[in-house]
Scaffold this motif. Sequence first.
Motif, PDB file in Angstrom:
ATOM      1  N   ASP A  30     -11.196   3.874 -11.595  1.00  0.00           N
ATOM      2  CA  ASP A  30     -10.336   3.862 -12.779  1.00  0.00           C
ATOM      3  C   ASP A  30      -9.054   3.061 -12.528  1.00  0.00           C
ATOM      4  O   ASP A  30      -8.428   2.567 -13.450  1.00  0.00           O
ATOM      5  N   ARG A  31      -8.643   2.988 -11.263  1.00  0.00           N
ATOM      6  CA  ARG A  31      -7.409   2.274 -10.929  1.00  0.00           C
ATOM      7  C   ARG A  31      -7.639   0.797 -10.619  1.00  0.00           C
ATOM      8  O   ARG A  31      -6.702   0.063 -10.343  1.00  0.00           O
ATOM      9  N   GLN A  32      -8.921   0.384 -10.614  1.00  0.00           N
ATOM     10  CA  GLN A  32      -9.250  -0.933 -10.063  1.00  0.00           C
ATOM     11  C   GLN A  32      -8.595  -2.095 -10.818  1.00  0.00           C
ATOM     12  O   GLN A  32      -8.013  -2.994 -10.206  1.00  0.00           O
ATOM     13  N   ILE A  33      -8.696  -2.094 -12.144  1.00  0.00           N
ATOM     14  CA  ILE A  33      -8.146  -3.220 -12.917  1.00  0.00           C
ATOM     15  C   ILE A  33      -6.615  -3.269 -12.763  1.00  0.00           C
ATOM     16  O   ILE A  33      -6.023  -4.338 -12.585  1.00  0.00           O
ATOM     17  N   ALA A  34      -5.990  -2.079 -12.780  1.00  0.00           N
ATOM     18  CA  ALA A  34      -4.527  -2.037 -12.625  1.00  0.00           C
ATOM     19  C   ALA A  34      -4.119  -2.558 -11.242  1.00  0.00           C
ATOM     20  O   ALA A  34      -3.119  -3.278 -11.101  1.00  0.00           O
ATOM     21  N   THR A  35      -4.898  -2.205 -10.207  1.00  0.00           N
ATOM     22  CA  THR A  35      -4.592  -2.666  -8.842  1.00  0.00           C
ATOM     23  C   THR A  35      -4.811  -4.173  -8.732  1.00  0.00           C
ATOM     24  O   THR A  35      -4.009  -4.890  -8.124  1.00  0.00           O
ATOM     25  N   ALA A  36      -5.904  -4.661  -9.334  1.00  0.00           N
ATOM     26  CA  ALA A  36      -6.182  -6.106  -9.303  1.00  0.00           C
ATOM     27  C   ALA A  36      -5.064  -6.877 -10.009  1.00  0.00           C
ATOM     28  O   ALA A  36      -4.606  -7.925  -9.528  1.00  0.00           O
TER      29      ALA A  36
END
Length: 802
Positions: A687-693
Motif C-alpha cells: 500500500d505504501r509502494q507508490i508513495a515511496t516510489a
Amino acid sequence: MSKRRIKKIAIIGSGIMGSGIACHFANIGVEVLLLDIIPRELNELEKAKGLTLNDKVVRNRLVNDALMTSVKSKPAPLYHPSFKNRITTGNLEDDIAKVAHVDWIMEVVVERLDIKQQVFEKLEKHRTPGTLITSNTSGIPIKFMSDGRSEDFQKHFCGTHFFNPARYLRLFEIIPGPKTDASVLEFLNGYGEQFLGKTSVVAKDTPAFIGNRIGIFSIMNVFHVVQELGMTIEEVDKLSGPVIGRPKSATFRTVDVVGLDTLVHVANGIKDNCPKDERLELFTIPGFINTMMENKWLGSKTGQGFYKKSVSAEGKKEILSLDLNTLEYRPKQSAKFATLELTKTIDRVVDRFKVLVSGKDKAAEFYRKHFAALFAYVSHRIPEITDEIYKIDDAMKAGFGWEDGPFQIWDAIGVEKGIEMIKAEGLEPNAWVSEMLSSGSNSFYTVKDGASYCYDIPKKSQEKIPGQDSFIILDNIRKTNEVFKNSGVVIEDLGDGILNCEFQSKMNTIGGDVLAGLNKAIDLAEKDFDGLVIGNQGANFSVGANIGMIFMMAVEQEYDELNMAIKYFQDTMMRMRYSAIPTVAAPHGMALGGACELSMHADKVVAAAETYIGLVEFGVGVIPGGAGSKEMALRASDTFRKGDVELNVLQEYFLTIGMAKVATSAYEAYDLGVLQKGKDIVVVNRDRQIATAKAHARLLADAGYTQPVRRKDVKVLGKQALGMFLVGTDSMEASHYISEHDQKIANKLAYVMAGGDLSEPTLVTEQYLLDLEREAFLSLCTERKTLERIQHMLKTGKPLRN
C-alpha cells in the motif's frame, strides 16, 4: 514517552503458525528467539546414537524439526533462505530466562486456555516490565488469558492474530484485553502496517474476532445454500472464485487447504459462545460435514476432502470431486452458467456484481441468496465485533483474499437493491442501514479529494478513513489527476512534480499502446515535471510483452513490422534510462519478461517484497528482446573485477536468462542480478509502494539529476565466451537435458551476450548489443517451434517443451 523499537522478539511455540510468524519477523530483519517444549522421550535415531534426554540436540529437537519443516515448505515462508540465520532456537526450560532481553514476547501454543495460562505464568517470572506480550489466538477470549497476571503484564498484553501463512496473508488482528494500554494498541497498529506489511485491524474481544467470524459465516452459509439449491461443489467453486475477486481455491478447495477440522472447530466456537447471534442456526454443522469428519476426510492433510487426487487404471492422475448427495467421489464435472458469460467482457471485478445478481439462472439465484445473507449478517455485527464498517471490509480482503469487502460489494450492487435482496430472503438489515439512507448518505463509501471516506454510524456522516496519509490510492486520484490517457495507460499527477504512468491493459501486458503511453509520460515529465514513476495497483505489475501481437506478426510473416515493434520496445527502454528526468519503477506481484526489462532500465526500482520477477522469454522460444539480453551483458561487464575469471561472471548472467529464473521475492531478485544492491530498494507494505516510489523520484530530482550519457564501454568477451557457451549447450543437448530447440535459443543468446564472434575482448556500445539482440529475436520468430511455444502459452498459460 520513549519510542518503542522491536529489535528482538521471542516466539513461544514452533508449530506451523509459530514457525511461520518467526520466519516473517526474520524477513523484516528482526532477531527471533523461537522456543518450544522439550521431548518427553527419545526417538529411534537418538537411541541408536546413544543420546540421552539431557543432550542439547535432543532437548531442542521439537523446535528445530518444526522450523526446518517450515523453511522447506512451499510457498516459502522466507523472502530469502539466508534470513533463517536471524532465528535462534531453544526450549522452554533451558532458555526461558532469555525472554528478559527481548522487546516483544508472542505466545503461539496450542489453542487451550489452561495451557496458555501456564505458559504466561512461566513467562511472567522472566519478563522485563514494559515488554510487549501478546497471544496469537484465533478465538480464545483475551480477557480470560491475562486473568491473575500482574498490572504491568495486563497493561502490555493483548491478542495479535496472524493468518496462515503469515508471510502471504495480510490480515493482522489486534485484540485488546480489559486493561490493555491505548499506547500499546496504537504501537501495534502502526507496526503491523509499516514494518510487517500487514493490514492492521483493531477488533473487539468477541469469538473469532472479525475475519473468522465473517469468513466462517460466509462458508457455512454456502454449505446451506448448496443443499437448498441442489448444487455441486464444482458449480459453487466456479461461482465463488476469481469471477467475484476471490482466490482460485474458491470455497471448497479453500476448506480442503485450511482443513475441515479447523473450520468445524471455529464454527462450533461461535455457536457455543455467541448465543445472541441472530443467525446461530447457520453455524450448526450440516450432516454431510459430520460424515466427512467421522471419515477423517479433512482435506489436503488427510489426502481427501471435497476433492481427492487419484490415479486411474491407465496410470493417469486425476482429481475427483465429492458428490454431496451420495458422499462418493466421482470425476470432476465442468460448470457453465449464462450469467457468468455476461461478465466475460467486464474487466473490473467490482463492476460485475450488478450483473451477477440480476440474472435468471441458478447462478444468479445463488448470488442473490449468498449476498443477501452476507449483507444482513455484516450489518448486524456492528457494533458487536467492531464500530467501523471499513474494518470488516479490510479484514475480509486481507485475511481471506477477497478483492472487495462485503460493504464494498453492497455499494456496487446499490444499497437499496441490497436491502430488497435481504428482504426477499425473509431477513432484515440492521436499522442503521435505513437510517444511513434517510440521513442523505446513499453509499457506505465515498471518495473526496483523493481520499476514501466511510459512513460513520454514530456521527451519521461520511468520515475520512484514518491512516491514509502514507498511501497513494490510484483509484481515488485517477479521475481528478489524469494528465493523459490512451487504451493502454493512464498518466496521473502524483503531486510535488512527479507523474505516474499506470498500465491499464489486460493483465497489464506491454503492447504498442502501453509503449506509446510510456513515451508520452516521459515527454510530459521532461517538459513540465521533475520525475516519473511507473506503477500500478493491479493484481500484478505486468505479465510482460503482448506475445499475442508478436505471434500474429510472425505467423503473417510481417518481419519488417515485427522488427519495428521490437525496436520500438528497445528504444522505449533506452528512453527510460536516458531521459532528462529520473524514472522509478514500482514492480509487485508478477513482473515477467518485458516488465522485468522495464524495471531494469529505470533509474531506481522500488519493489514490493512480494515481487516475482524474471526474464522468462525462453519459455516462449525467444530471448529477451526488449533490451534485456543487452542489459544482462552490460551488468556482467560492470561486475568484472580485476583478477576475476570473467567468463564465470558472464555465465551466471547467461544462466539467469537461459534457465528462465524467476525470483520468488524481491530479495531473491538481487541474487539474479535483476535488482541491484545499493541502488534498488524493497518495500514490505504494498500500500505504501507508490508513495515511496514518488518520494524516491523526488529525492533523485532534488539531488540534481543529470541526464546520463549513453554507454560505449561495455566489455564483451567475443569468441572466448562464445566457444565456452556453445560447448556447454552442445553437451547439455547430447545428455538430453535440453531439446534441440532449447539449444538453438541458448546459442542465439550466447552470440548476443558474447558480443558476437569478435576475436578478442572488446569495448562496445549498448546500441551494438541491441542490434545483435533484435536480430537474434527476429530469427527465432521465424522458427516453427518458437511459434508452437508461443501458441501453447497463449492457449494454456503454460510453457511447452518441444
